[in-house]
Motif scaffolding. Sequence first.
Motif, mmCIF file in Angstrom:
data_model
loop_
_atom_site.group_PDB
_atom_site.id
_atom_site.type_symbol
_atom_site.label_atom_id
_atom_site.label_comp_id
_atom_site.label_asym_id
_atom_site.label_seq_id
_atom_site.Cartn_x
_atom_site.Cartn_y
_atom_site.Cartn_z
ATOM 1 N N ARG A 1 -13.209 24.523 20.695
ATOM 2 C CA ARG A 1 -11.903 24.173 21.393
ATOM 3 C C ARG A 1 -11.169 23.257 20.809
ATOM 4 N N ARG A 2 -9.848 23.090 20.719
ATOM 5 C CA ARG A 2 -8.980 22.247 20.082
ATOM 6 C C ARG A 2 -7.909 21.952 20.798
ATOM 7 N N THR A 3 -6.807 20.806 20.226
ATOM 8 C CA THR A 3 -5.889 20.533 21.122
ATOM 9 C C THR A 3 -4.592 20.494 20.365
ATOM 10 N N ALA A 4 -3.486 20.622 21.077
ATOM 11 C CA ALA A 4 -2.151 20.623 20.292
ATOM 12 C C ALA A 4 -1.946 19.660 19.243
ATOM 13 N N GLN A 5 -2.594 18.105 19.861
ATOM 14 C CA GLN A 5 -2.374 17.014 19.421
ATOM 15 C C GLN A 5 -3.253 17.090 17.945
ATOM 16 N N GLU A 6 -4.380 17.716 17.987
ATOM 17 C CA GLU A 6 -5.037 17.870 16.777
ATOM 18 C C GLU A 6 -4.265 18.681 15.825
ATOM 19 N N VAL A 7 -3.732 19.998 16.180
ATOM 20 C CA VAL A 7 -2.947 20.628 15.147
ATOM 21 C C VAL A 7 -1.880 19.847 14.774
ATOM 22 N N LYS A 8 -1.118 19.067 15.716
ATOM 23 C CA LYS A 8 -0.011 18.454 15.221
ATOM 24 C C LYS A 8 -0.353 17.086 14.030
ATOM 25 N N ASP A 9 -1.690 16.572 14.054
ATOM 26 C CA ASP A 9 -2.087 15.565 13.331
ATOM 27 C C ASP A 9 -2.334 16.273 11.845
ATOM 28 N N ALA A 10 -2.904 17.399 12.115
ATOM 29 C CA ALA A 10 -3.238 18.118 10.677
ATOM 30 C C ALA A 10 -2.035 18.584 10.004
ATOM 31 N N LEU A 11 -1.080 19.125 10.697
ATOM 32 C CA LEU A 11 0.171 19.325 10.097
ATOM 33 C C LEU A 11 0.935 18.141 9.537
ATOM 34 N N ASP A 12 0.766 16.907 10.192
ATOM 35 C CA ASP A 12 1.347 15.759 9.577
ATOM 36 C C ASP A 12 0.821 15.247 8.448
ATOM 37 N N GLY A 13 -0.526 15.558 8.261
ATOM 38 C CA GLY A 13 -1.602 15.159 7.156
ATOM 39 C C GLY A 13 -0.929 15.905 6.079
ATOM 40 N N LEU A 14 -0.506 17.461 6.328
ATOM 41 C CA LEU A 14 -0.357 18.144 5.120
ATOM 42 C C LEU A 14 1.111 17.763 4.704
ATOM 43 N N GLU A 15 1.896 17.301 5.580
ATOM 44 C CA GLU A 15 3.417 17.064 5.209
ATOM 45 C C GLU A 15 3.441 15.850 4.325
ATOM 46 N N GLN A 16 2.493 14.946 4.650
ATOM 47 C CA GLN A 16 2.242 13.595 3.672
ATOM 48 C C GLN A 16 1.758 13.770 2.714
ATOM 49 N N ILE B 1 1.371 15.236 -3.962
ATOM 50 C CA ILE B 1 1.129 15.929 -5.197
ATOM 51 C C ILE B 1 2.235 16.474 -6.112
ATOM 52 N N GLN B 2 3.465 16.383 -5.528
ATOM 53 C CA GLN B 2 4.958 16.764 -6.093
ATOM 54 C C GLN B 2 4.935 15.521 -7.074
ATOM 55 N N THR B 3 4.814 14.425 -6.460
ATOM 56 C CA THR B 3 5.132 13.422 -7.349
ATOM 57 C C THR B 3 4.243 13.223 -8.533
ATOM 58 N N MET B 4 2.768 13.585 -8.500
ATOM 59 C CA MET B 4 2.142 13.516 -9.640
ATOM 60 C C MET B 4 2.356 14.601 -10.458
ATOM 61 N N THR C 1 -4.859 11.681 -14.968
ATOM 62 C CA THR C 1 -5.991 12.419 -15.261
ATOM 63 C C THR C 1 -6.195 13.733 -14.665
ATOM 64 N N ILE C 2 -5.498 14.144 -13.722
ATOM 65 C CA ILE C 2 -5.896 15.209 -12.910
ATOM 66 C C ILE C 2 -5.106 16.199 -13.714
ATOM 67 N N PRO C 3 -5.924 17.418 -13.811
ATOM 68 C CA PRO C 3 -5.267 18.637 -14.569
ATOM 69 C C PRO C 3 -4.001 19.072 -13.812
ATOM 70 N N THR C 4 -3.007 19.804 -14.416
ATOM 71 C CA THR C 4 -1.683 20.189 -13.976
ATOM 72 C C THR C 4 -2.234 21.446 -13.119
ATOM 73 N N GLY C 5 -3.073 22.291 -13.492
ATOM 74 C CA GLY C 5 -3.283 23.352 -12.621
ATOM 75 C C GLY C 5 -3.922 22.933 -11.279
ATOM 76 N N MET C 6 -4.751 22.070 -11.411
ATOM 77 C CA MET C 6 -5.250 21.480 -9.914
ATOM 78 C C MET C 6 -4.160 21.164 -9.245
ATOM 79 N N LEU C 7 -3.296 20.378 -9.701
ATOM 80 C CA LEU C 7 -2.241 19.666 -8.896
ATOM 81 C C LEU C 7 -1.142 20.994 -8.336
ATOM 82 N N THR C 8 -0.911 21.811 -9.218
ATOM 83 C CA THR C 8 -0.156 23.025 -8.857
ATOM 84 C C THR C 8 -0.950 24.062 -7.912
ATOM 85 N N ASP C 9 -2.151 24.287 -7.921
ATOM 86 C CA ASP C 9 -2.895 24.994 -6.693
ATOM 87 C C ASP C 9 -2.909 24.316 -5.687
ATOM 88 N N PHE C 10 -3.145 22.910 -5.455
ATOM 89 C CA PHE C 10 -3.114 22.164 -4.430
ATOM 90 C C PHE C 10 -1.794 22.066 -3.683
#
Length: 478
Positions: free
Chosen positions: A240-255, A260-263, A274-283
């Motif tokens: 079971r999950r709530t809409a607030q949990e999904v919203k928090d997850a969405l906020d974390g992704l948008e943050q 990552i784009q700045t890196m 020090t992080i490889p470019t491929g890892m950052l792009t996949d992320f």
Amino acid sequence: GNPEVLTLVGNLHLSLCDWAPAQKVFDQLLTQKVPKVEAYSMLSLGNIYFNNLNTPKKYSKHLQYAADFYRRILTKDNANAYAANGLGTVLAEKGELIKAKEIFNRVREVSGDTILDTLLNLGHIYLAQKKHPEALQMYQSYMNRTRTTGAPITSKSQDDDEAEVLLYIAFAYFDWARQTELFNNANAAPADERYQKCIEYIEMAMKKSKKENVILRYNWCMAKLQAANCVLQKVNRNIRRTAQEVKDALDGLEQSLPIIQTMLQWKAEGRKVTIPTGMLTDFANQCKHNIDSAKSHLNEELKKEKEAQVIRDFQRIEAEANEKQRLLSAALEKERQQQEQEERERKARQKMKQVSNLVANWESAAAAEKERTATKKEKGPGVVPPGGVDDEAGIFDTDVVPTSTAALFDESDDDDDVNEPSGKADETAKVDAEKELFGDSSSEEEDENTNKRRNDEEDEEERASKRLRSSDEKDHEE
């Protein structure tokens, strides 16, 4: 140079993580063969080699040098707990976890936990064995002791040392959550909470760290990404999950995505990341995909919660209506019972009044009878009055026939009751009064006797009819 001065200089280089100058100082001390500092010099050199295992193409060589220095110390002093702790770290690095764990536990017993590195080393052992609660306990014990003593062990400052241990704790929670997710069913429910703990400790480490740390930022973004994936997978895992949990997850992704784009931009500009470019792009690609998915999941959860709210409102209204109906029924029932009680009390008062009237009538009749009897006794035998009037004629006889007490209580208009004797009339009146007050207890018996007599009469008539028919048949035959 002076051994004590050289020792101080070497410790200063160690505190600044200047490994090459520190190595030269302790090599110089070791060549002097000063008994008081020889063991300490070998221990310091062993630590220097162990802390530089990541040097390209020198991992095995440095690991062997570190083990040799620790063993040389133990050969001369087998009670040296610091050398034993160092040898345990070498064994743990080689993957001999059981032997290393035995050494660390032995060091703890001998030193009484004065060598705080042992707690960290045991935490690493437990973490490698996937014993996450035990690992977390060791890390927390280390932090509590370093805060009490204020002595940094692994880094340049107390804050940096604490930030490093906070990262150990965060990784322990992260690894624990990943292991929990392997169930891929309802048993994976605790993973979400452990991801949140991981994020919490990473944020604490970021506050403790005095400089911008790209690795810390990347770890924070990775934890946010995994936590979001965990929330999105709850539907498939029947959690079971709530809409607030999904919203928090969405906020974390948008943050996380802008970081990552700045890196990636820094990498394009030639800045040191020090992080490889491929890892950052996949992320970044995965983060974008999860953002779209999280938005869809959020709309579904909001729709479900809205429907559930409507159902809850209907249930609440129905429950309130049922409660009102119950209260109304209870009030009506209470009113009915009260009316019945009042009716019973009214009847009881009426009967008591009738009883009182009957008793008063009986007493009045008895008093009148007593008065007549007394008057008759006072007159005595009849005396012939002057003038020759004879009492025997009875024409002027003043004696009054005693009135039956039944007449006082008789409520019927039957003239035959007047001729009943006084005692029988009294008894009849009492019986009638009892019947009126308490009901006729023999009514059922009388009904049964009446029915029995009626049945007997019908049987007798039927037998007489049969005898008559039989007699007629005989006469006809003759």
